[in-house]
Design a protein around this motif. Structure first.
Motif: not given
Length: 187
Positions: A153-168
């Motif tokens: 969960x932590x790894x998925x959240x960290x990965x996807x947060x990095x993708x979503x916030x970086x893309x935005x």
């Protein structure tokens, strides 16, 4: 003729971009993935941090989670209610980021979101299912059994947060219509 978008147009475009990212997260949730390595927690944090309208910030992730559940299936209602409540807590954590999105705050929010999801969902599994004795030892065993899922969960959240916030952030930086509207100063 003024080529600059109005503040309303700007907010609409930002909302549409955020919604597109949330829809992407919902689609990724139903794609094959390792256990608990999903974009759900990141989607909730992102929604809380980016979407200004509080109702929409809470509604979009709930609708996305529900749409995903239509594909991956539902489980015991009481447990599902706790998962949805945990998602709402992550949106609330994201609201803390709203005007102060730094790498450190996003990282802390990501950890907090994953930790509260682990605590809430494992407690609800212990409490609502008959998998563990209703004792402190049973609760400890439930949390211990859930630890491997916490790391995913932590790894998925960290990965996807990095993708979503970086893309935005990249969209805000390089596409003027997505930039935060300038706040009017009171004189």
């Amino acid at each position: 003729m003024n080529a600059e978008p109005s503040q309303k147009e700007n907010l609409l475009y930002r909302l549409l971009l955020a919604l597109a990212i949330i829809i992407l997260a919902a689609a990724l949730r139903i794609a094959p993935h390792p256990w608990n390595f999903t974009p759900v927690g990141a989607m909730a944090l992102f929604s809380g941090a980016i979407i200004k309208d509080r109702r929409l910030a809470f509604a979009f992730p709930l609708l996305a989670l529900f749409a995903g559940d239509l594909f991956v299936g539902f489980y015991k209602f009481a447990v599902i209610a706790m998962v949805y409540a945990s998602l709402l807590l992550s949106v609330l954590i994201g609201r803390w980021l709203q005007n102060h999105r730094t790498a450190l705050r996003i990282s802390a929010s990501t950890f907090l979101g994953a930790a509260q999801f682990f605590l809430v969902t494992n407690f609800s599994a212990w409490w609502l299912l008959n998998s563990y004795p209703k004792t402190s030892a049973g609760l400890a065993a439930c949390y211990l059994a859930g630890l491997p899922f916490f790391w995913n969960t932590l790894a998925g959240d960290a990965f996807y947060c990095a993708v979503f916030f970086s893309a935005f952030a990249l969209a805000e930086r390089f596409v003027p219509i997505f930039r935060e509207p300038a706040q009017a100063t009171i004189q």
